[in-house]
Write a protein that holds these residues in place. Structure first.
Motif, short mmCIF file in Angstrom:
data_model
loop_
_atom_site.label_atom_id
_atom_site.label_comp_id
_atom_site.label_asym_id
_atom_site.label_seq_id
_atom_site.Cartn_x
_atom_site.Cartn_y
_atom_site.Cartn_z
N UNK A 322 0.81 -1.21 0.00
CA UNK A 322 0.00 0.00 0.00
C UNK A 322 0.85 1.27 0.00
N UNK A 323 2.17 1.09 0.01
CA UNK A 323 3.09 2.22 0.06
C UNK A 323 2.73 3.17 1.20
N UNK A 324 2.45 2.55 2.35
CA UNK A 324 2.02 3.30 3.52
C UNK A 324 2.49 2.56 4.77
N UNK A 325 3.50 3.12 5.45
CA UNK A 325 4.03 2.48 6.65
C UNK A 325 3.59 3.23 7.91
N UNK A 326 2.39 3.81 7.86
CA UNK A 326 1.86 4.53 9.01
C UNK A 326 1.53 3.56 10.14
N UNK A 327 1.33 4.12 11.32
CA UNK A 327 0.98 3.27 12.46
C UNK A 327 -0.38 2.61 12.26
N UNK A 328 -1.28 3.28 11.55
CA UNK A 328 -2.59 2.70 11.28
C UNK A 328 -2.46 1.42 10.46
N UNK A 329 -1.57 1.41 9.49
CA UNK A 329 -1.36 0.23 8.66
C UNK A 329 -0.67 -0.88 9.44
N UNK A 330 0.29 -0.52 10.28
CA UNK A 330 1.06 -1.52 11.03
C UNK A 330 0.29 -2.06 12.24
N UNK A 331 -0.79 -1.41 12.62
CA UNK A 331 -1.49 -1.70 13.87
C UNK A 331 -1.96 -3.15 14.00
N UNK A 332 -2.35 -3.74 12.89
CA UNK A 332 -2.87 -5.11 12.92
C UNK A 332 -1.85 -6.07 13.56
N UNK A 333 -0.58 -5.75 13.46
CA UNK A 333 0.45 -6.56 14.13
C UNK A 333 0.21 -6.61 15.63
N UNK A 334 -0.06 -5.46 16.26
CA UNK A 334 -0.36 -5.44 17.69
C UNK A 334 -1.57 -6.32 18.01
N UNK A 335 -2.61 -6.17 17.21
CA UNK A 335 -3.83 -6.95 17.45
C UNK A 335 -3.56 -8.45 17.45
N UNK A 336 -2.80 -8.92 16.49
CA UNK A 336 -2.57 -10.36 16.36
C UNK A 336 -1.74 -10.89 17.52
N UNK A 337 -0.76 -10.12 17.96
CA UNK A 337 0.04 -10.54 19.12
C UNK A 337 -0.84 -10.64 20.37
N UNK A 338 -1.65 -9.61 20.60
CA UNK A 338 -2.49 -9.60 21.80
C UNK A 338 -3.52 -10.72 21.76
N UNK A 339 -4.07 -10.98 20.60
CA UNK A 339 -5.07 -12.04 20.47
C UNK A 339 -4.45 -13.42 20.65
N UNK A 340 -3.24 -13.62 20.16
CA UNK A 340 -2.60 -14.94 20.23
C UNK A 340 -2.09 -15.26 21.63
N UNK A 341 -1.27 -14.37 22.20
CA UNK A 341 -0.69 -14.66 23.51
C UNK A 341 -0.47 -13.44 24.39
N UNK A 342 -0.59 -12.24 23.85
CA UNK A 342 -0.29 -11.05 24.63
C UNK A 342 -1.18 -10.88 25.85
N UNK A 343 -2.49 -11.10 25.68
CA UNK A 343 -3.39 -10.98 26.81
C UNK A 343 -3.11 -12.03 27.87
N UNK A 344 -2.82 -13.25 27.43
CA UNK A 344 -2.51 -14.33 28.38
C UNK A 344 -1.25 -13.99 29.19
N UNK A 345 -0.23 -13.47 28.51
CA UNK A 345 1.00 -13.12 29.21
C UNK A 345 0.77 -11.97 30.19
N UNK A 346 -0.08 -11.02 29.83
CA UNK A 346 -0.38 -9.91 30.73
C UNK A 346 -1.09 -10.43 31.99
N UNK A 347 -1.99 -11.41 31.82
CA UNK A 347 -2.67 -11.99 32.97
C UNK A 347 -1.70 -12.76 33.85
N UNK A 348 -0.77 -13.48 33.24
CA UNK A 348 0.24 -14.21 34.01
C UNK A 348 1.12 -13.27 34.83
N UNK A 349 1.39 -12.09 34.29
CA UNK A 349 2.24 -11.14 35.00
C UNK A 349 1.60 -10.67 36.30
#
Length: 456
Positions: A322-349
């Motif tokens: 998309x020739x767009x490296x804005x945070x809005x475009x990259x944001x889906x990366x955060x979502x996938x990490x949190x959905x896969x294991x990020x929330x679980x790790x936060x709860x473990x902490x």
């Protein structure tokens, strides 16, 4: 100065960097990994060598390409030793488990990435980051053998490990990137590879035990029946040599390890905190240890790093398309990490926070009375269900620790509440502040309930 231009530039040839690079290169884009170590040392990383979920590697580098590094696939449970209580807890570990030769594993990851067309620049030390007038990260500057180098890229991935130097150099103003990072949220680790003459009886188990000091833990992970990864993790505010002495003393008291030969020594820093709330900024994503993608209880980070690398790689591809490296475009990366294991790790902490408020002996006495299956479920899922019959049994076994048990139960409820909140992680940066404010409110309740000092 020598200049290089790539579609994506990655710092660090670790697990996250190699998976990200392979993902991007397979899509036909030019990608380079810049690594400070030389070609022989690259992939040599201090690690416990235990790998959970060995059957679930991302497709970018499938298991078949790294399987030769799996030296012990017979391990199937954890063994938690509590000398103060003369107790040993047998803790089941869900999913496929293995112990690996981490150096060989690292080499195989690099080889696999090279086969996809990734360039590797070794002996290259990053010294600064470049940003344009809008704050977008556009690459970095480095030095190799006295030669100054500059790397320009549409997307920069930071796989430089815990407390990454890149994050000290970037101006994150106006971004969501998590800057609430302190040394107290990290630990140091030291490990040795030792070899003994006779096979150890516990060669099918991951052995863990507390140190004499509350800030540390010891591990004994069998690569083979006679080659053992022995090590310890400890808070950065502790004296390393004191804790290494604890490791030496413990080894000397184990008859099965007498006369062991030390084959390798290595140390490193690792996160013992929740994953970064956001690991993105315009033109930039942090991956693996550089974004605290590590189970904060067990210290396991290989699986999280592999998936973070693939998720970041796929989002970098979208930015390039998309020739767009804005945070809005990259944001889906955060979502996938949190959905896969990020929330679980936060709860473990939350349980790390809980532990800081209690006496070590009291906690160990309580742990010795708890059922291994429920501990395992909590350790790997962030929560656990306990039926009435089991509750009554635990009450009977924990006489004298009911106050601590009550507080632990209340903490579990708060950890479950936090886990549920992470399931509502925002779909865009626009909703991030509101989500973060609610999460902070839950953490305030956790600190109040546990009496622990504020961690974040």
């Amino acid at each position: 100065m020598t200049s290089f231009e790539y579609d994506v530039a990655i710092v660090g040839a670790g697990t996250a960097g190699c998976y990200a690079a392979s993902t991007i290169s397979k899509a036909g884009y030019d990608v380079v990994i810049v690594e400070r170590k030389d070609v022989e040392e690259a992939g040599h990383i201090a690690c416990g060598d235990a790998l959970k979920g060995a059957d679930e590697f991302p497709k970018a580098i499938p298991k078949s390409e790294i399987a030769d590094a799996f030296t012990n696939t017979a391990v199937d449970h954890g063994r938690f030793e509590i000398p103060q209580e003369d107790a040993v807890l047998d803790i089941p570990v869900p999913g496929e488990l293995a112990v690996i030769d981490r150096w060989e594993f690292g080499r195989q990851l690099i080889d696999a990435a090279e086969r996809t067309g990734v360039d590797f620049h070794y002996d290259t030390v990053v010294q600064g980051v470049t940003q344009d007038d809008d704050g977008r990260v556009t690459g970095f500057e480095a030095k190799r053998a006295g030669e100054r180098r500059s790397y320009e890229a549409t997307v920069t991935l930071d796989g430089a490990g815990a407390l990454s130097i890149l994050q000290d150099a970037i101006d994150f103003d106006g971004t969501t990137f998590d800057t609430n990072v302190r040394y107290s949220q990290f630990s140091s680790a030291y490990r040795e590879i030792i070899e003994v003459d006779e096979p150890v009886e516990w060669n099918d188990a991951l052995v863990v035990k507390p140190t004499k000091r509350s800030a540390g833990y010891l591990w004994y992970f069998p690569r083979t029946p006679t080659e053992i990864n022995v090590g310890l993790g400890f808070q950065m505010n502790e004296e390393p040599m004191h804790l290494v002495s604890d490791l030496r003393e413990d080894i000397s008291q184990r008859p099965e390890l007498q006369g062991a030969t030390v084959k390798d020594k290595l140390g490193a820093a690792l996160p013992t905190r929740r994953p970064y709330d956001s690991a993105t900024a315009p033109g930039y994503m942090a991956i693996g240890d550089a974004a605290a993608h590590v189970n904060p209880i067990s210290g396991g980070g290989i699986g999280g790093a592999a998936y973070a690398g693939q998720y970041a790689g796929e989002q970098a591809i979208r930015a390039l398309e998309e020739e767009d490296a804005s945070e809005e475009i990259l944001w889906r990366y955060n979502e996938r990490v949190m959905d896969h294991y990020g929330g679980r790790y936060a709860a473990l902490d939350v349980y790390n926070v809980f532990a800081t408020a209690y006496d070590l002996d009291d906690l160990l006495s309580l742990l010795a009375a708890l059922p291994g299956e429920q501990l395992s479920e909590a350790l790997y899922s962030g929560s656990s269900d306990v039926g009435l019959g089991l509750k009554l049994k635990v009450l009977y076994e924990t006489v004298g620790h009911w106050g601590t048990l009550k507080n632990l139960y209340e903490t579990k409820g708060l950890a479950d509440r936090l886990l549920a909140h992470y399931e509502t992680y925002p779909k865009s940066p626009d909703s991030f502040d509101a989500w973060q404010a609610e999460r902070n409110s839950i953490m305030d309740d956790i600190y109040a309930a546990t009496g622990a000092e504020t961690k974040y």
